[in-house]
Design an enzyme around this catalytic site. Sequence first.
Site, PDB file in Angstrom:
ATOM      1  N   HIS A   1       6.035 -11.925   5.703  1.00 44.87           N
ATOM      2  CA  HIS A   1       5.815 -11.498   4.322  1.00 44.87           C
ATOM      3  C   HIS A   1       7.141 -11.203   3.664  1.00 44.87           C
ATOM      4  O   HIS A   1       8.054 -10.663   4.263  1.00 44.87           O
ATOM      5  CB  HIS A   1       4.906 -10.271   4.258  1.00 44.87           C
ATOM      6  N   LEU A   2       7.194 -11.567   2.400  1.00 43.60           N
ATOM      7  CA  LEU A   2       8.372 -11.305   1.582  1.00 43.60           C
ATOM      8  C   LEU A   2       8.108 -10.041   0.765  1.00 43.60           C
ATOM      9  O   LEU A   2       7.098  -9.951   0.073  1.00 43.60           O
ATOM     10  CB  LEU A   2       8.597 -12.495   0.649  1.00 43.60           C
ATOM     11  N   HIS A   3       9.012  -9.061   0.864  1.00 44.92           N
ATOM     12  CA  HIS A   3       8.930  -7.870   0.009  1.00 44.92           C
ATOM     13  C   HIS A   3       9.604  -8.197  -1.324  1.00 44.92           C
ATOM     14  O   HIS A   3      10.695  -8.786  -1.338  1.00 44.92           O
ATOM     15  CB  HIS A   3       9.678  -6.694   0.642  1.00 44.92           C
TER      16      HIS A   3
ATOM     17  N   GLN B   1      10.490  -5.240  11.118  1.00 43.47           N
ATOM     18  CA  GLN B   1       9.160  -5.811  10.898  1.00 43.47           C
ATOM     19  C   GLN B   1       8.107  -5.023  11.672  1.00 43.47           C
ATOM     20  O   GLN B   1       8.274  -4.766  12.867  1.00 43.47           O
ATOM     21  CB  GLN B   1       9.136  -7.294  11.333  1.00 43.47           C
TER      22      GLN B   1
ATOM     23  N   ILE C   1       0.828  -1.211   0.000  1.00 44.68           N
ATOM     24  CA  ILE C   1       0.000   0.000   0.000  1.00 44.68           C
ATOM     25  C   ILE C   1       0.866   1.267   0.000  1.00 44.68           C
ATOM     26  O   ILE C   1       0.410   2.329  -0.427  1.00 44.68           O
ATOM     27  CB  ILE C   1      -0.995  -0.046   1.195  1.00 44.68           C
TER      28      ILE C   1
END
Length: 117
Positions: A103-105, A97, A36
């Site tokens: 989550h993987l960026h 974090q 986002i």
Amino acid sequence: MSTERDPDCLFCKIAAGEISSDKLYEDDRILAFKDIHPQAPFHALVIPKRHIATLNDFGAEHAELAGSLMMTGRRLAAEHGLPGYRVAMNVNHEGGQVIFHAHLHVLGGRRMKGELG
Ligand code: AMP
Ligand code: ZN
């Protein structure tokens, strides 16, 4: 922590479709969607649908899932024509974090710059 779902977790709600996201990929175990607040022209997040708080909470039984997150990042980069890209996973507050659902960026779309860390 690893559980099917944490009722207070934002990414569990996104995985369940209760909060909308700009989806890029989905299968029975994995969801990928646009970040986002993108930090590059392309910035996706790849998450397991089940709630696993951090990379440290992956058990041996999640090894294949961990690999699938990485391979999904690679596939997204290929689908979006990224000649180079960066994947990163922040672990714990000290690792940057903020959302405690692993989550993987996946970042790309311009030459990556700066130092990691
Ligand atoms: P991290 O600092 O590794 O926990 O990264 C959390 C990421 O989630 C940040 O890059 C945020 O911009 C992103 N984020 C937060 N809320 C949302 C949302 N509702 N949809 C998509 N990305 C989000
Ligand atoms: Zn969660």
